[in-house]
Design a protein around this motif. Structure first.
Motif, PDB file in Angstrom:
ATOM      1  N   ASN A   1       0.842  -1.197   0.000  1.00  0.00           N
ATOM      2  CA  ASN A   1       0.000   0.000   0.000  1.00  0.00           C
ATOM      3  C   ASN A   1       0.875   1.244   0.000  1.00  0.00           C
ATOM      4  OD1 ASN A   1      -2.323   1.514  -0.017  1.00  0.00           O
ATOM      5  ND2 ASN A   1      -3.069   0.801   1.974  1.00  0.00           N
ATOM      6  N   VAL A   2       0.378   2.326  -0.596  1.00  0.00           N
ATOM      7  CA  VAL A   2       1.049   3.618  -0.504  1.00  0.00           C
ATOM      8  C   VAL A   2       0.323   4.444   0.541  1.00  0.00           C
ATOM      9  CG1 VAL A   2       1.657   5.755  -1.687  1.00  0.00           C
ATOM     10  CG2 VAL A   2       1.828   3.579  -2.896  1.00  0.00           C
ATOM     11  N   GLN A   3       1.079   4.901   1.536  1.00  0.00           N
ATOM     12  CA  GLN A   3       0.510   5.745   2.574  1.00  0.00           C
ATOM     13  C   GLN A   3       1.168   7.116   2.507  1.00  0.00           C
ATOM     14  OE1 GLN A   3      -1.175   2.822   5.930  1.00  0.00           O
ATOM     15  NE2 GLN A   3       0.947   3.380   6.279  1.00  0.00           N
ATOM     16  N   VAL A   4       0.338   8.164   2.605  1.00  0.00           N
ATOM     17  CA  VAL A   4       0.837   9.531   2.606  1.00  0.00           C
ATOM     18  C   VAL A   4       0.833  10.026   4.039  1.00  0.00           C
ATOM     19  CG1 VAL A   4       0.515  11.872   1.745  1.00  0.00           C
ATOM     20  CG2 VAL A   4      -0.057   9.918   0.286  1.00  0.00           C
ATOM     21  N   TYR A   5       1.980  10.559   4.461  1.00  0.00           N
ATOM     22  CA  TYR A   5       2.154  11.057   5.822  1.00  0.00           C
ATOM     23  C   TYR A   5       2.394  12.563   5.794  1.00  0.00           C
ATOM     24  CZ  TYR A   5       3.302   6.132   6.931  1.00  0.00           C
ATOM     25  OH  TYR A   5       3.298   4.764   7.068  1.00  0.00           O
ATOM     26  N   ALA A   6       1.887  13.250   6.795  1.00  0.00           N
ATOM     27  CA  ALA A   6       2.203  14.662   7.010  1.00  0.00           C
ATOM     28  C   ALA A   6       2.880  14.783   8.369  1.00  0.00           C
ATOM     29  CB  ALA A   6       0.939  15.514   6.974  1.00  0.00           C
ATOM     30  N   PHE A   7       3.894  15.638   8.441  1.00  0.00           N
ATOM     31  CA  PHE A   7       4.602  15.807   9.706  1.00  0.00           C
ATOM     32  C   PHE A   7       4.058  17.028  10.432  1.00  0.00           C
ATOM     33  CE2 PHE A   7       8.099  16.991  12.526  1.00  0.00           C
ATOM     34  CZ  PHE A   7       8.376  15.760  13.103  1.00  0.00           C
ATOM     35  N   PHE A   8       3.372  16.789  11.535  1.00  0.00           N
ATOM     36  CA  PHE A   8       2.888  17.866  12.391  1.00  0.00           C
ATOM     37  C   PHE A   8       2.716  17.332  13.806  1.00  0.00           C
ATOM     38  CE2 PHE A   8      -0.861  16.002  10.315  1.00  0.00           C
ATOM     39  CZ  PHE A   8      -1.694  15.717  11.393  1.00  0.00           C
ATOM     40  N   SER A   9       2.657  18.245  14.759  1.00  0.00           N
ATOM     41  CA  SER A   9       2.579  17.886  16.186  1.00  0.00           C
ATOM     42  C   SER A   9       3.722  16.961  16.583  1.00  0.00           C
ATOM     43  CB  SER A   9       1.236  17.227  16.524  1.00  0.00           C
ATOM     44  OG  SER A   9       0.163  18.089  16.220  1.00  0.00           O
ATOM     45  N   GLY A  10       4.881  17.142  15.926  1.00  0.00           N
ATOM     46  CA  GLY A  10       6.076  16.402  16.299  1.00  0.00           C
ATOM     47  C   GLY A  10       6.119  14.962  15.850  1.00  0.00           C
ATOM     48  N   GLN A  11       5.228  14.551  14.926  1.00  0.00           N
ATOM     49  CA  GLN A  11       5.239  13.166  14.484  1.00  0.00           C
ATOM     50  C   GLN A  11       4.661  13.039  13.077  1.00  0.00           C
ATOM     51  OE1 GLN A  11       2.753  10.901  17.147  1.00  0.00           O
ATOM     52  NE2 GLN A  11       0.935  12.077  16.680  1.00  0.00           N
ATOM     53  N   TRP A  12       4.926  11.877  12.450  1.00  0.00           N
ATOM     54  CA  TRP A  12       4.352  11.574  11.151  1.00  0.00           C
ATOM     55  C   TRP A  12       2.950  11.020  11.342  1.00  0.00           C
ATOM     56  CZ3 TRP A  12       6.343  13.252   6.788  1.00  0.00           C
ATOM     57  CH2 TRP A  12       7.724  13.488   6.690  1.00  0.00           C
ATOM     58  N   ASN A  13       1.984  11.593  10.614  1.00  0.00           N
ATOM     59  CA  ASN A  13       0.584  11.194  10.718  1.00  0.00           C
ATOM     60  C   ASN A  13       0.078  10.769   9.344  1.00  0.00           C
ATOM     61  OD1 ASN A  13      -0.237  12.392  13.610  1.00  0.00           O
ATOM     62  ND2 ASN A  13       1.071  13.877  12.572  1.00  0.00           N
ATOM     63  N   ILE A  14      -0.581   9.610   9.277  1.00  0.00           N
ATOM     64  CA  ILE A  14      -1.149   9.140   8.021  1.00  0.00           C
ATOM     65  C   ILE A  14      -2.357   9.990   7.671  1.00  0.00           C
ATOM     66  CG2 ILE A  14      -2.221   7.209   6.809  1.00  0.00           C
ATOM     67  CD1 ILE A  14      -0.653   5.337   8.655  1.00  0.00           C
ATOM     68  N   ILE A  15      -2.369  10.571   6.458  1.00  0.00           N
ATOM     69  CA  ILE A  15      -3.487  11.414   6.032  1.00  0.00           C
ATOM     70  C   ILE A  15      -4.190  10.875   4.790  1.00  0.00           C
ATOM     71  CG2 ILE A  15      -2.572  13.520   7.071  1.00  0.00           C
ATOM     72  CD1 ILE A  15      -1.552  14.324   4.294  1.00  0.00           C
ATOM     73  N   PHE A  16      -3.597   9.886   4.140  1.00  0.00           N
ATOM     74  CA  PHE A  16      -4.196   9.368   2.902  1.00  0.00           C
ATOM     75  C   PHE A  16      -3.598   8.002   2.597  1.00  0.00           C
ATOM     76  CE2 PHE A  16      -4.834   9.060  -1.709  1.00  0.00           C
ATOM     77  CZ  PHE A  16      -6.112   9.602  -1.882  1.00  0.00           C
TER      78      PHE A  16
END
Length: 299
Positions: free
Chosen positions: A249-264
């Motif tokens: 799977n391809v997961q898109v992460y955004a870095f905020f609040s000091g960590q990588w978060n899956i957004i898509f």
């Protein structure tokens, strides 16, 4: 410092940290020549943060050809190479020999570059992605993302993300190896219901990631009609990454609040992943079972 000057004498590094960026994001990316697992040594670029001390590897030079702890990383005016002749593990020499390299630099955006005396780019890691692209990085039609075997094994896995000659972005599963002869596509951007069609006419030749989405771009088209199609998400983070995971799977992460978060995620239903339940398991609603009277060997 974020760079190393190259003169006529070769510079050698054997293991350990050697480069970091000094950008406004507090040294967000680092390049190192060090052991990632099992004593094997790799030249890699990682994302690091004060809040998340565990580094996330975003690029690896020699992922399928690990060096030994005694192999040197060498910078010369001809380029970068790992190991010495005749045992060179990896190098940039095919594209940089005779070009007069003067500096290797870790850019603030995660791009490791080799520059000449006029700061022209001779080689860059962004042109040779492994399993990840970063904000502003393009996946071109002559490159691909290939998954790792597992979280512990970063060598080439069974899944590939690439742009086809039709301009479609597709995920492909290879039976046996990432270059095996038996292969099939299990996801297509063109067939995804979340696709937003742009004004571009003709096949796209690159996919570009930014803070709000990923777009298929026609390079030689005017800017007003360069976007063929896109996925969008609600995001404002300046730093994002799209990673082809070991499960395909391809997961898109955004870095905020000091960590990588899956957004898509490219694939939301895990039952559409080729080996989510192994070679013979049945998948239903995200749950795995054995066909007939067979029993699972493990969980």
């Amino acid at each position: 410092t974020d760079y190393i000057e190259i003169d006529s004498s070769a510079k050698y590094y054997v293991g350990g940290f050697f480069l970091h960026s000094l950008d406004s994001m507090n040294s967000t990316f680092s390049a190192s020549f060090s052991s990632l697992s099992s004593g094997q040594v790799y030249l890699s670029v990682s994302h690091t943060s004060i809040q998340t001390p565990t580094a996330v590897v975003v690029w690896t030079a020699n992922r399928d050809s690990p060096a030994s702890p005694s192999d040197p990383l060498i910078f010369t005016p001809d380029g970068i190479h790992i190991g010495t002749t005749p045992n060179v593990v990896w190098s940039t020499l095919n594209s940089t020999v005779g070009k007069g390299a003067k500096r290797v630099q870790m850019k603030n955006n995660g791009n490791l570059v080799l520059l000449d005396a006029l700061n022209n780019t001779l080689w860059q890691s962004f042109d040779y992605p492994t399993d990840t692209i970063l904000t502003g990085q393009a996946l071109k039609n002559n490159t691909r993302l290939v998954s790792r075997v597992s979280d512990e094994d970063i060598s080439l896995g069974l899944y590939e993300l690439s742009i086809q000659s039709t301009g479609d972005l597709m995920l492909t599963f290879y039976m046996g190896s990432s270059s095996g002869s038996l292969a099939f596509s299990y996801w297509s951007m063109a067939k995804d219901s979340r696709l937003v069609v742009g004004s571009g006419i003709g096949p796209a030749d690159r996919a570009v990631l930014d803070s709000t989405g990923i777009s298929l771009i026609i390079s030689n088209a005017p800017s007003s009609s360069a976007v063929k199609s896109s996925f969008f998400w609600h995001g404002t983070a300046l730093l994002n990454r799209a990673t082809l995971e070991a499960d395909g799977n391809v997961q898109v992460y955004a870095f905020f609040s000091g960590q990588w978060n899956i957004i898509f995620r490219f694939i939301n239903d895990v039952c559409h992943l080729p080996l989510y339940c192994g070679h013979f398991g049945l998948c239903n609603g995200g749950h795995c079972s054995c066909p007939g009277s067979l029993l699972p060997l493990n969980s």
